[in-house]
Every structure is written in C-alpha cells, then in structure tokens.
Design a protein around this motif. Structure first.
Motif, PDB file in Angstrom:
ATOM      1  N   ALA A 130       0.837  -1.203   0.000  1.00  0.00           N
ATOM      2  CA  ALA A 130       0.000   0.000   0.000  1.00  0.00           C
ATOM      3  C   ALA A 130       0.875   1.257   0.000  1.00  0.00           C
ATOM      4  O   ALA A 130       0.527   2.264  -0.627  1.00  0.00           O
ATOM      5  N   ALA A 131       2.023   1.194   0.677  1.00  0.00           N
ATOM      6  CA  ALA A 131       2.930   2.345   0.687  1.00  0.00           C
ATOM      7  C   ALA A 131       3.495   2.607  -0.704  1.00  0.00           C
ATOM      8  O   ALA A 131       3.821   3.750  -1.041  1.00  0.00           O
ATOM      9  N   LEU A 132       3.599   1.568  -1.545  1.00  0.00           N
ATOM     10  CA  LEU A 132       4.057   1.743  -2.917  1.00  0.00           C
ATOM     11  C   LEU A 132       2.940   2.212  -3.848  1.00  0.00           C
ATOM     12  O   LEU A 132       3.169   2.429  -5.031  1.00  0.00           O
ATOM     13  N   GLY A 133       1.726   2.347  -3.311  1.00  0.00           N
ATOM     14  CA  GLY A 133       0.614   2.861  -4.100  1.00  0.00           C
ATOM     15  C   GLY A 133      -0.376   1.805  -4.558  1.00  0.00           C
ATOM     16  O   GLY A 133      -1.285   2.117  -5.330  1.00  0.00           O
ATOM     17  N   LEU A 134      -0.250   0.572  -4.106  1.00  0.00           N
ATOM     18  CA  LEU A 134      -1.178  -0.493  -4.516  1.00  0.00           C
ATOM     19  C   LEU A 134      -2.508  -0.304  -3.797  1.00  0.00           C
ATOM     20  O   LEU A 134      -2.551  -0.198  -2.578  1.00  0.00           O
ATOM     21  N   GLU A 135      -3.582  -0.250  -4.569  1.00  0.00           N
ATOM     22  CA  GLU A 135      -4.930  -0.076  -4.015  1.00  0.00           C
ATOM     23  C   GLU A 135      -5.818  -1.185  -4.526  1.00  0.00           C
ATOM     24  O   GLU A 135      -5.801  -1.507  -5.721  1.00  0.00           O
ATOM     25  N   PRO A 136      -6.649  -1.779  -3.630  1.00  0.00           N
ATOM     26  CA  PRO A 136      -7.594  -2.797  -4.109  1.00  0.00           C
ATOM     27  C   PRO A 136      -8.726  -2.157  -4.893  1.00  0.00           C
ATOM     28  O   PRO A 136      -9.100  -1.006  -4.671  1.00  0.00           O
ATOM     29  N   VAL A 137      -9.257  -2.900  -5.847  1.00  0.00           N
ATOM     30  CA  VAL A 137     -10.363  -2.424  -6.678  1.00  0.00           C
ATOM     31  C   VAL A 137     -11.504  -3.421  -6.519  1.00  0.00           C
ATOM     32  O   VAL A 137     -11.293  -4.620  -6.628  1.00  0.00           O
ATOM     33  N   GLY A 138     -12.697  -2.919  -6.292  1.00  0.00           N
ATOM     34  CA  GLY A 138     -13.887  -3.756  -6.226  1.00  0.00           C
ATOM     35  C   GLY A 138     -14.295  -4.079  -4.803  1.00  0.00           C
ATOM     36  O   GLY A 138     -13.541  -4.679  -4.047  1.00  0.00           O
ATOM     37  N   GLU A 139     -15.494  -3.655  -4.462  1.00  0.00           N
ATOM     38  CA  GLU A 139     -16.110  -3.952  -3.173  1.00  0.00           C
ATOM     39  C   GLU A 139     -17.526  -4.438  -3.443  1.00  0.00           C
ATOM     40  O   GLU A 139     -18.166  -3.995  -4.404  1.00  0.00           O
ATOM     41  N   PRO A 140     -18.051  -5.364  -2.628  1.00  0.00           N
ATOM     42  CA  PRO A 140     -19.448  -5.769  -2.811  1.00  0.00           C
ATOM     43  C   PRO A 140     -20.367  -4.557  -2.684  1.00  0.00           C
ATOM     44  O   PRO A 140     -20.198  -3.725  -1.797  1.00  0.00           O
ATOM     45  N   GLY A 141     -21.295  -4.433  -3.606  1.00  0.00           N
ATOM     46  CA  GLY A 141     -22.224  -3.308  -3.605  1.00  0.00           C
ATOM     47  C   GLY A 141     -21.818  -2.189  -4.551  1.00  0.00           C
ATOM     48  O   GLY A 141     -22.605  -1.264  -4.788  1.00  0.00           O
ATOM     49  N   GLY A 172      -9.307  -6.910  -7.558  1.00  0.00           N
ATOM     50  CA  GLY A 172      -8.478  -6.240  -8.555  1.00  0.00           C
ATOM     51  C   GLY A 172      -7.588  -5.231  -7.859  1.00  0.00           C
ATOM     52  O   GLY A 172      -7.805  -4.886  -6.692  1.00  0.00           O
ATOM     53  N   TYR A 173      -6.586  -4.760  -8.581  1.00  0.00           N
ATOM     54  CA  TYR A 173      -5.646  -3.806  -7.990  1.00  0.00           C
ATOM     55  C   TYR A 173      -5.269  -2.743  -9.012  1.00  0.00           C
ATOM     56  O   TYR A 173      -5.255  -2.996 -10.214  1.00  0.00           O
ATOM     57  N   ARG A 174      -4.939  -1.574  -8.479  1.00  0.00           N
ATOM     58  CA  ARG A 174      -4.460  -0.465  -9.307  1.00  0.00           C
ATOM     59  C   ARG A 174      -3.323   0.236  -8.584  1.00  0.00           C
ATOM     60  O   ARG A 174      -3.221   0.158  -7.366  1.00  0.00           O
ATOM     61  N   VAL A 175      -2.489   0.907  -9.386  1.00  0.00           N
ATOM     62  CA  VAL A 175      -1.440   1.789  -8.856  1.00  0.00           C
ATOM     63  C   VAL A 175      -1.690   3.142  -9.482  1.00  0.00           C
ATOM     64  O   VAL A 175      -1.556   3.304 -10.698  1.00  0.00           O
ATOM     65  N   GLY A 176      -2.082   4.097  -8.661  1.00  0.00           N
ATOM     66  CA  GLY A 176      -2.423   5.416  -9.190  1.00  0.00           C
ATOM     67  C   GLY A 176      -3.617   5.281 -10.130  1.00  0.00           C
ATOM     68  O   GLY A 176      -4.657   4.765  -9.760  1.00  0.00           O
ATOM     69  N   SER A 177      -3.446   5.709 -11.371  1.00  0.00           N
ATOM     70  CA  SER A 177      -4.527   5.600 -12.348  1.00  0.00           C
ATOM     71  C   SER A 177      -4.371   4.360 -13.233  1.00  0.00           C
ATOM     72  O   SER A 177      -5.219   4.102 -14.075  1.00  0.00           O
ATOM     73  N   ARG A 178      -3.299   3.589 -13.037  1.00  0.00           N
ATOM     74  CA  ARG A 178      -3.046   2.402 -13.863  1.00  0.00           C
ATOM     75  C   ARG A 178      -3.678   1.170 -13.222  1.00  0.00           C
ATOM     76  O   ARG A 178      -3.371   0.814 -12.084  1.00  0.00           O
TER      77      ARG A 178
END
Length: 198
Positions: A130-141, A172-178
């Motif tokens: 997460a410190a490198l910018g990794l963000e999870p994508v997709g939540e129920p709802g 899913g995962y994203r880094v910034g806008s990628r």
C-alpha cells in the motif's frame, strides 16, 4: 622601414654585449575628439554595407537565447516526465508480480489456515505494498463498471435497478490511475422487462 611621412631616423648603434632594443610605434591615424554633438541621423560610426545594426543584433541574440532557454526547459520537463513514467512502469511491473502472493494470502485466510505469525507477515506485506501505491479495486455493492470489473457470473435480482457487484471473486488492484488487474465479480443484474409477460 620608415613611414613616408616621418623623417628618416639615424641607425642605432649597438654596444657589444648589450641586449637588442625593439621599438614599436603606432602609425594609425586618429581623428581629434569631437567637441560638438553629431547631427541627428548621422551614424556614429561607418560600418560596411550589410552589417546589422547593433540594436537589431542585440534583439536577434536575445531572441536566440530565449529560444534556446525555452528548448532546454522543455527538454528538462520531458526528461522528468519520462523518468516518472519509467519509475511508475517499474513499480507496476513489480507489484503485478506480487499479486499472486496476495491471492495466496487471501486463499489461506478464506480457509482459516493462518496463524499469528502468518497474519503478521501478511499485514506487513499489505502495508508495504500500500505504501508503494497499490490499491484494491472492487467492493461488494459497487456499481458494475466494465473498465475495472470483470464479470464472471451474472444473476438477475428483482431488487436491483442497475448492475451491481454482488460478490468479489478475486480482488483487482491499481497503482495510481493504472489498472494492474480488474476485479473478478459476480454481478447482480436488474430484471429486464419485468411485468411485460403476464
């Protein structure tokens, strides 16, 4: 050799053993200093034809300097932008390679086969990523978005008015806008044409 306007000089006699004496004389003609101001429109100096005016030359050199400076500034910005893009691509490649590790951690948690030490390592790994910018994508709802979600299954739901992510099968995962990987989801879709056939 003497200048024709000068009187001849007697030859110098040199003493034996004395160093040679060199005499330099300036034979350029100079005009006496002007004590009256020059007439308007009369140039201060005479230059050969085709020589640019000093003011025009200064303006030309200034424009050249400004153009070179602008090119250099653009080059620096382009290099900085390219370096950032290369850095983001490198981070994205490394994080993409670690996504299967995160999938294995999620699978172990789902099976309940985690101990205290495993959880500590998993939390540390997730915090560093997460410190490198990794963000999870997709939540129920979440509303279904085909740009970030991959529909694996779909089931009609009479309570829904728009397609919604009912379950997250693989995050899913994203880094910034990628986007590194879209989230695999089960979609709850609205019933189309409800009440039309009775």
């Amino acid at each position: 050799m003497n200048h024709p306007a000068e009187p001849p000089r007697p030859p110098r006699r040199e003493r034996p053993g004395a160093p040679a004496v060199v005499v330099l004389s300036d034979r350029r003609r100079t005009s006496p200093p002007a004590l009256t101001p020059r007439a308007p429109g009369r140039p201060d100096r005479t230059d050969p034809p085709g020589t640019p005016e000093p003011g025009g030359l200064l303006a030309e050199r200034t424009a050249d300097l400004q153009r070179v400076k602008a090119e250099y500034d653009n080059y620096r910005k382009r290099v900085r932008r390219d370096r950032l893009a290369v850095g983001e691509a490198a981070v994205s490649n490394v994080l993409s390679g670690l996504l299967p590790v995160l999938d294995a951690v999620d699978a172990a948690r789902a099976l309940g086969e985690t101990g205290e030490g495993f959880e500590a390592v998993a939390r540390l790994l997730e915090s560093r990523l997460a410190a490198l910018g990794l963000e999870p994508v997709g939540e129920p709802g979440d509303p279904f978005d085909p740009l970030v979600h991959e529909a694996v299954t779909s089931a009609p739901d009479p309570l829904r008015t728009t397609a919604t992510c009912a379950r997250i099968l693989r995050p899913g995962y994203r880094v910034g806008s990628r986007l590194l990987r879209p989230a695999q989801v089960a979609v709850a879709a609205p019933v189309i044409g409800r009440g039309a056939h009775t």
